[in-house]
Design a protein around this motif. Structure first.
Motif, PDB file in Angstrom:
ATOM      1  N   GLU A 180     -72.451 -42.818  39.764  1.00  0.00           N
ATOM      2  CA  GLU A 180     -73.316 -43.986  39.586  1.00  0.00           C
ATOM      3  C   GLU A 180     -73.485 -44.243  38.093  1.00  0.00           C
ATOM      4  O   GLU A 180     -73.813 -43.336  37.345  1.00  0.00           O
ATOM      5  N   VAL A 181     -73.251 -45.465  37.686  1.00  0.00           N
ATOM      6  CA  VAL A 181     -73.455 -45.803  36.279  1.00  0.00           C
ATOM      7  C   VAL A 181     -74.523 -46.882  36.181  1.00  0.00           C
ATOM      8  O   VAL A 181     -74.692 -47.704  37.077  1.00  0.00           O
ATOM      9  N   GLU A 182     -75.225 -46.849  35.067  1.00  0.00           N
ATOM     10  CA  GLU A 182     -76.219 -47.890  34.822  1.00  0.00           C
ATOM     11  C   GLU A 182     -75.759 -48.751  33.673  1.00  0.00           C
ATOM     12  O   GLU A 182     -75.420 -48.232  32.604  1.00  0.00           O
ATOM     13  N   LEU A 183     -75.725 -50.036  33.940  1.00  0.00           N
ATOM     14  CA  LEU A 183     -75.280 -50.948  32.897  1.00  0.00           C
ATOM     15  C   LEU A 183     -76.456 -51.796  32.444  1.00  0.00           C
ATOM     16  O   LEU A 183     -77.189 -52.336  33.276  1.00  0.00           O
ATOM     17  N   ASP A 184     -76.627 -51.897  31.141  1.00  0.00           N
ATOM     18  CA  ASP A 184     -77.663 -52.791  30.608  1.00  0.00           C
ATOM     19  C   ASP A 184     -76.951 -54.017  30.054  1.00  0.00           C
ATOM     20  O   ASP A 184     -76.181 -53.908  29.090  1.00  0.00           O
ATOM     21  N   VAL A 185     -77.184 -55.136  30.686  1.00  0.00           N
ATOM     22  CA  VAL A 185     -76.451 -56.349  30.303  1.00  0.00           C
ATOM     23  C   VAL A 185     -77.409 -57.498  30.046  1.00  0.00           C
ATOM     24  O   VAL A 185     -78.535 -57.516  30.533  1.00  0.00           O
ATOM     25  N   ALA A 186     -76.928 -58.436  29.252  1.00  0.00           N
ATOM     26  CA  ALA A 186     -77.763 -59.591  28.929  1.00  0.00           C
ATOM     27  C   ALA A 186     -77.713 -60.643  30.026  1.00  0.00           C
ATOM     28  O   ALA A 186     -78.690 -61.353  30.271  1.00  0.00           O
ATOM     29  N   SER A 187     -76.568 -60.751  30.669  1.00  0.00           N
ATOM     30  CA  SER A 187     -76.430 -61.764  31.723  1.00  0.00           C
ATOM     31  C   SER A 187     -75.361 -61.306  32.716  1.00  0.00           C
ATOM     32  O   SER A 187     -74.601 -60.366  32.442  1.00  0.00           O
ATOM     33  N   VAL A 387     -73.469 -74.026  37.177  1.00  0.00           N
ATOM     34  CA  VAL A 387     -73.135 -72.599  37.197  1.00  0.00           C
ATOM     35  C   VAL A 387     -74.381 -71.724  37.277  1.00  0.00           C
ATOM     36  O   VAL A 387     -74.278 -70.515  37.426  1.00  0.00           O
ATOM     37  N   SER A 388     -75.549 -72.338  37.163  1.00  0.00           N
ATOM     38  CA  SER A 388     -76.777 -71.535  37.172  1.00  0.00           C
ATOM     39  C   SER A 388     -77.309 -71.317  38.574  1.00  0.00           C
ATOM     40  O   SER A 388     -77.472 -72.255  39.342  1.00  0.00           O
ATOM     41  N   THR A 389     -77.595 -70.053  38.898  1.00  0.00           N
ATOM     42  CA  THR A 389     -78.283 -69.745  40.149  1.00  0.00           C
ATOM     43  C   THR A 389     -79.771 -69.940  39.884  1.00  0.00           C
ATOM     44  O   THR A 389     -80.170 -70.330  38.793  1.00  0.00           O
ATOM     45  N   GLY A 390     -80.598 -69.641  40.842  1.00  0.00           N
ATOM     46  CA  GLY A 390     -82.025 -69.804  40.621  1.00  0.00           C
ATOM     47  C   GLY A 390     -82.585 -68.808  39.630  1.00  0.00           C
ATOM     48  O   GLY A 390     -83.680 -68.981  39.103  1.00  0.00           O
ATOM     49  N   VAL A 391     -81.844 -67.735  39.368  1.00  0.00           N
ATOM     50  CA  VAL A 391     -82.332 -66.683  38.467  1.00  0.00           C
ATOM     51  C   VAL A 391     -81.758 -66.921  37.079  1.00  0.00           C
ATOM     52  O   VAL A 391     -80.537 -66.977  36.904  1.00  0.00           O
ATOM     53  N   ASN A 392     -82.633 -67.054  36.104  1.00  0.00           N
ATOM     54  CA  ASN A 392     -82.206 -67.314  34.736  1.00  0.00           C
ATOM     55  C   ASN A 392     -81.411 -66.133  34.202  1.00  0.00           C
ATOM     56  O   ASN A 392     -81.922 -65.015  34.118  1.00  0.00           O
ATOM     57  N   GLY A 393     -80.180 -66.366  33.820  1.00  0.00           N
ATOM     58  CA  GLY A 393     -79.368 -65.273  33.309  1.00  0.00           C
ATOM     59  C   GLY A 393     -78.317 -64.811  34.302  1.00  0.00           C
ATOM     60  O   GLY A 393     -77.409 -64.064  33.931  1.00  0.00           O
ATOM     61  N   ILE A 394     -78.450 -65.239  35.544  1.00  0.00           N
ATOM     62  CA  ILE A 394     -77.409 -64.912  36.529  1.00  0.00           C
ATOM     63  C   ILE A 394     -76.678 -66.206  36.865  1.00  0.00           C
ATOM     64  O   ILE A 394     -77.292 -67.196  37.285  1.00  0.00           O
ATOM     65  N   PHE A 395     -75.374 -66.195  36.666  1.00  0.00           N
ATOM     66  CA  PHE A 395     -74.566 -67.388  36.880  1.00  0.00           C
ATOM     67  C   PHE A 395     -73.581 -67.141  38.013  1.00  0.00           C
ATOM     68  O   PHE A 395     -73.332 -66.000  38.395  1.00  0.00           O
ATOM     69  N   ALA A 396     -73.040 -68.235  38.538  1.00  0.00           N
ATOM     70  CA  ALA A 396     -72.100 -68.103  39.659  1.00  0.00           C
ATOM     71  C   ALA A 396     -70.833 -68.865  39.334  1.00  0.00           C
ATOM     72  O   ALA A 396     -70.860 -69.896  38.658  1.00  0.00           O
ATOM     73  N   ALA A 413     -65.559 -70.757  36.139  1.00  0.00           N
ATOM     74  CA  ALA A 413     -65.648 -69.425  35.530  1.00  0.00           C
ATOM     75  C   ALA A 413     -65.806 -69.532  34.013  1.00  0.00           C
ATOM     76  O   ALA A 413     -66.635 -68.835  33.412  1.00  0.00           O
ATOM     77  N   SER A 414     -65.012 -70.391  33.405  1.00  0.00           N
ATOM     78  CA  SER A 414     -65.127 -70.563  31.947  1.00  0.00           C
ATOM     79  C   SER A 414     -66.499 -71.115  31.582  1.00  0.00           C
ATOM     80  O   SER A 414     -67.091 -70.705  30.574  1.00  0.00           O
ATOM     81  N   ALA A 415     -67.008 -72.025  32.398  1.00  0.00           N
ATOM     82  CA  ALA A 415     -68.345 -72.577  32.138  1.00  0.00           C
ATOM     83  C   ALA A 415     -69.400 -71.489  32.240  1.00  0.00           C
ATOM     84  O   ALA A 415     -70.297 -71.388  31.397  1.00  0.00           O
ATOM     85  N   ALA A 416     -69.274 -70.664  33.284  1.00  0.00           N
ATOM     86  CA  ALA A 416     -70.246 -69.578  33.459  1.00  0.00           C
ATOM     87  C   ALA A 416     -70.161 -68.599  32.306  1.00  0.00           C
ATOM     88  O   ALA A 416     -71.186 -68.092  31.823  1.00  0.00           O
ATOM     89  N   ALA A 417     -68.928 -68.335  31.833  1.00  0.00           N
ATOM     90  CA  ALA A 417     -68.748 -67.412  30.702  1.00  0.00           C
ATOM     91  C   ALA A 417     -69.446 -67.960  29.462  1.00  0.00           C
ATOM     92  O   ALA A 417     -70.103 -67.228  28.719  1.00  0.00           O
ATOM     93  N   MET A 418     -69.294 -69.248  29.248  1.00  0.00           N
ATOM     94  CA  MET A 418     -69.946 -69.891  28.116  1.00  0.00           C
ATOM     95  C   MET A 418     -71.452 -69.679  28.172  1.00  0.00           C
ATOM     96  O   MET A 418     -72.087 -69.245  27.215  1.00  0.00           O
ATOM     97  N   ARG A 419     -72.024 -69.980  29.358  1.00  0.00           N
ATOM     98  CA  ARG A 419     -73.476 -69.872  29.501  1.00  0.00           C
ATOM     99  C   ARG A 419     -73.923 -68.423  29.384  1.00  0.00           C
ATOM    100  O   ARG A 419     -74.949 -68.123  28.785  1.00  0.00           O
ATOM    101  N   ALA A 420     -73.138 -67.524  29.973  1.00  0.00           N
ATOM    102  CA  ALA A 420     -73.516 -66.104  29.919  1.00  0.00           C
ATOM    103  C   ALA A 420     -73.455 -65.592  28.486  1.00  0.00           C
ATOM    104  O   ALA A 420     -74.265 -64.746  28.087  1.00  0.00           O
ATOM    105  N   SER A 421     -72.509 -66.131  27.710  1.00  0.00           N
ATOM    106  CA  SER A 421     -72.340 -65.635  26.339  1.00  0.00           C
ATOM    107  C   SER A 421     -73.537 -65.993  25.461  1.00  0.00           C
ATOM    108  O   SER A 421     -73.875 -65.270  24.526  1.00  0.00           O
ATOM    109  N   VAL A 422     -74.179 -67.097  25.763  1.00  0.00           N
ATOM    110  CA  VAL A 422     -75.348 -67.516  24.974  1.00  0.00           C
ATOM    111  C   VAL A 422     -76.395 -66.421  24.964  1.00  0.00           C
ATOM    112  O   VAL A 422     -76.952 -66.066  23.920  1.00  0.00           O
ATOM    113  N   LEU A 423     -76.646 -65.865  26.156  1.00  0.00           N
ATOM    114  CA  LEU A 423     -77.653 -64.803  26.248  1.00  0.00           C
ATOM    115  C   LEU A 423     -77.178 -63.527  25.585  1.00  0.00           C
ATOM    116  O   LEU A 423     -77.973 -62.719  25.113  1.00  0.00           O
ATOM    117  N   ALA A 424     -75.857 -63.349  25.568  1.00  0.00           N
ATOM    118  CA  ALA A 424     -75.334 -62.113  24.994  1.00  0.00           C
ATOM    119  C   ALA A 424     -75.442 -62.105  23.467  1.00  0.00           C
ATOM    120  O   ALA A 424     -75.698 -61.072  22.857  1.00  0.00           O
TER     121      ALA A 424
END
Lengths: 429, 323
Positions: A180-187, A387-396, A413-424
């Motif tokens: 089991e690994v624990e990952l700490d991620v921004a998005s 690309v945004s789900t109801g949860v801020n920071g989780i994209f689909a 996918a590219s759009a979601a990557a863009m949005r996810a990268s902002v938080l990162a």
């Protein structure tokens, strides 16, 4: 320094998102529950409308995902729990034991050659075989074998271990434990994709009882050179080439009984399959039975026109009421109404291919992400923020957010990557 | 869409039992079962001689007016032509002469018979427009005749097709209703031929036993139909057009009033008996007189459709062609 991002799902959407993120210098975890990335696209022979070889355009991206130093591939792994909030998620991932050490495995394939146990191949939808130690397809990434403990002789009976004997690097490790690994991620980007619905829900089509009724994906495997027949279109019942094939649209799609939505790609996919059938068997008679022929994308209408004019594929507007098996020959009799004439007709074909609709894969650990009533991820602001789900920071991205074809999955996918990268890259969430 | 002729010339409309499975299965929720039923209502209007059925199918108000008129006629007839109501024992013959009933009955029979034949002729002509010359009744008379006998026995009398319904109760209910109706008609006819007026209560003559048993069967069937339309628990009763309710209620009321009437004869409840008798006469008048112009007309249209369909298939098979 940028915080990491998690991508769940190693299909074309997940791969694209991971590659896009990593090119920005963002560390990306790509979690995939099967032993290899690739998803549904890896099971395709050709893509529409260009008839590009699916593997030829997919595998470079798969290799990119595996070689890119910013991407950490966690294959044969599953997300267990998602906690935290925007910009600061804590995700528990279970790495299932392959009993083969990734760092040591060369991908030489000796273990597979030597393994005495053959079982039906999931990648080939039960039509071909694989060994108890296997990789799902020859272009698997990572090219590391995995032991299926349900069929492996060592795990079921405590004997054999031939793979370990012949492995040149000693990569086989029967003592491997789940980790089991624990990952700490921004998005997080959810791109968990889909399977096909079960066409047994429409018993009048005879899938599962009539030998020569196939799903579209099964037919795709038959047509593929990496498939169980190395690309020969033959019937399971007698191994003969079919002289006539019927393609039936909207099976378990647009059906109030189990899935009221259109699955988007199947019309053009069936046109593609009919064209491939004509290319493999020039004399074959192909008929597509449809309700509406939905060729919505760029170049799709021309593709459909080409099917009719250049390949002489017949299109009949009328869903068959039922498919019956002819005893002896195991041919199939279709009863249908030709709505252009308003007459009830029957026709006999050698093979029937059901264009089965999409069944979204479940996303259980994402308890906060809402699904709409059809099982797709709900996109609360589907017009301006698709690309945004109801949860801020989780994209689909991909089919999990709505049935779509490959170009649209990649775009999303590219759009979601863009949005996810902002938080990162942001300092604060 | 210009397909009216095609619709009305198709006997297939009347082969449907409204099992509702098409509506249950339809992946697009198009409710083809309800469409078939609506098409039959349309056909009844169109086949009807002089567009009489249009009154009863037009709208509820027109239908009520139509029934009001018929009921009023019957009621006036009963009130004006009745005799005296003696009080012990109940004497129906004296209250309302059986002579009148028999004469009126014959007149009604003639009217209904002619109406039915006229409507059948219109339907036959419509079907004929959609048919090819090869299967015309003018040729292959032998096949037409043998098919008539076979199809009438199998479908109209034994109603074998109904057994295929998943819900078998529908078969039993319909048989009870149909044979109950026939049984009562036969019993009545026997009384008429033997010139029997008031029926002795004891001992009960055999035709009266038949009549009573048939009446009970009829009521069982009719009650089932009312019950189902109230419950709305299956496709074919999910929606009731007012013509459905009119038919089902007329059947029910005629049956129940008849059964209750018979009871009052034995309990000697004179007021109840005469009231029920008057009521019964009016309801039965409504039911029979309007038969060819209401849902009751299925009783003539279905056999014709089945006959045509089978004869066409038989002829097709013999000549090796396709219809």
């Amino acid at each position: 320094m940028a915080k990491p991002v998690l991508v769940v799902g190693g299909g074309i959407a997940g791969i694209q998102a991971a590659v896009d993120l990593s090119e920005q210098g963002i560390k990306t975890y790509l979690v995939e529950k099967t032993p290899s990335i690739g998803g549904r696209m890896a099971q395709l022979d050709k893509t529409f409308p260009t008839l590009d070889c699916a593997a030829c355009i997919l595998t470079p991206k798969m290799v990119s995902a595996s070689k890119n130093e910013n991407i950490e591939l966690l294959t044969y792994s599953e997300v267990q729990e998602v906690k935290g909030s925007t910009g600061d998620f804590h995700v528990k991932v279970l790495k299932k034991p392959r009993y083969v050490e990734i760092e040591k495995c060369l991908g030489c394939g000796e273990c597979i050659v030597k393994c005495p146990v053959s079982v039906p191949s999931e990648f080939n939808l039960g039509m071909g075989k694989r060994k108890a130690i296997y990789w799902p397809f020859p272009q698997a990434v990572p090219l590391v074998s995995t032991i299926d403990t349900e069929h492996c002789l060592y795990f079921t009976k405590g004997v054999c271990k031939v793979c370990q004997k012949f492995c040149p690097t000693g990569a086989i490790n029967f003592e491997q434990k789940p980790e089991e690994v624990e990952l700490d991620v921004a998005s997080i980007i959810v791109a968990t994709g889909f399977q096909l619905q079960d066409p047994r829900k429409i018993p009048e089509y005879g899938y599962g009882t009539h030998a020569n009724v196939y799903t579209s994906l099964e037919f795709e495997r038959l047509v593929s050179s990496t498939g169980p027949t190395t690309g020969e279109i033959v019937r399971t019942s007698d191994k003969k080439h079919p002289n006539s094939i019927a393609f039936i649209q909207c099976v378990c799609s647009r059906d109030v009984r189990m899935n009221p939505n259109c699955s988007a790609f199947c019309c053009t996919a069936s046109v593609k399959q009919a064209i491939l059938a004509k290319e493999h068997l020039p004399g074959v008679d192909c008929t597509v039975f449809y309700m509406d022929l939905r060729a919505f994308g760029k170049g799709y209408q021309e593709f459909y026109d080409r099917a009719r004019t250049e390949f002489a594929i017949r299109f009949v507007r009328g869903r068959p009421a039922r498919i019956e098996e002819v005893p002896g020959t195991k041919n199939l009799t279709l009863t249908y109404e030709d709505t252009s004439e308003g007459r009830l007709k029957k026709t006999e074909v050698d093979m029937a291919v059901l264009a089965v609709g999409v069944k979204v894969n479940p996303i259980e650990p994402f308890t906060n992400v809402q699904l709409d009533e059809d099982g797709y991820i709900k996109l609360p602001n589907s017009y301006l923020d698709p690309v945004s789900t109801g949860v801020n920071g989780i994209f689909a991205a991909g089919v999990v957010a709505g049935a779509k074809d490959i170009p649209d999955s990649v775009t999303q996918a590219s759009a979601a990557a863009m949005r996810a990268s902002v938080l990162a890259v942001r300092e604060k969430a | 869409m210009g397909l009216e002729d095609k619709l009305l010339s198709s006997p297939s409309l009347w082969l449907c039992y409204y099992c509702g499975e098409c509506s249950d299965t339809c992946p697009r929720d198009a409710d083809p079962g309800a469409f078939m039923m609506a098409a039959r209502r349309y056909a009844i209007r169109k086949y009807s001689w002089g567009k009489l059925a249009s009154i009863f199918y037009g709208n509820p108000a027109a239908s009520v007016a139509g029934f009001f008129f018929t009921t009023l006629t019957a009621l006036l007839g009963v009130l004006l032509l009745r005799g005296s109501a003696i009080f012990s024992p109940v004497n129906l013959q004296q209250f309302f002469s059986f002579e009148i009933i028999h004469n009126v009955g014959l007149l009604l029979g003639a009217f209904v018979g002619l109406g039915a034949l006229a409507n059948l002729a219109i339907m036959a002509k419509q079907i004929g427009t959609g048919r090819r010359a090869e299967i015309s009744p003018k040729k292959k008379l032998g096949v037409w005749f043998s098919t008539l006998v076979a199809s009438v026995i199998r479908e109209s009398l034994a109603q074998i097709g109904y057994l295929k319904c998943t819900n078998r109760n529908r078969y039993f209910a319909h048989m009870a209703l149909f044979w109950g109706f026939l049984g009562m008609s036969v019993a009545t006819m026997i009384d008429f031929l033997l010139g029997i007026g008031n029926v002795p209560l004891v001992p009960v003559p055999p035709q009266r036993v038949l009549g009573l048993a048939s009446g009970i069967a009829f009521c069982c069937g009719a009650t089932y139909y009312v019950y189902k339309r109230v419950r709305r628990d299956e496709q074919h009763v999910r929606f009731s057009h007012f013509t459905d309710w009119v038919f089902v209620l007329l059947l029910f009321l005629s049956g129940i009033s008849g059964l209750l009437l018979t009871t009052t004869l034995y309990t000697n409840s004179n007021l109840a008996a005469y009231t029920l008798y008057a009521f019964h006469l009016v309801v039965v008048f409504d039911l029979i007189v309007l038969a060819p112009f209401t849902k009751f007309a299925h009783a003539i249209y279905r056999p014709l459709a089945i006959w045509v369909n089978e004869a066409a298939a038989n002829i097709s098979r013999l000549t090796g062609g396709t219809t």
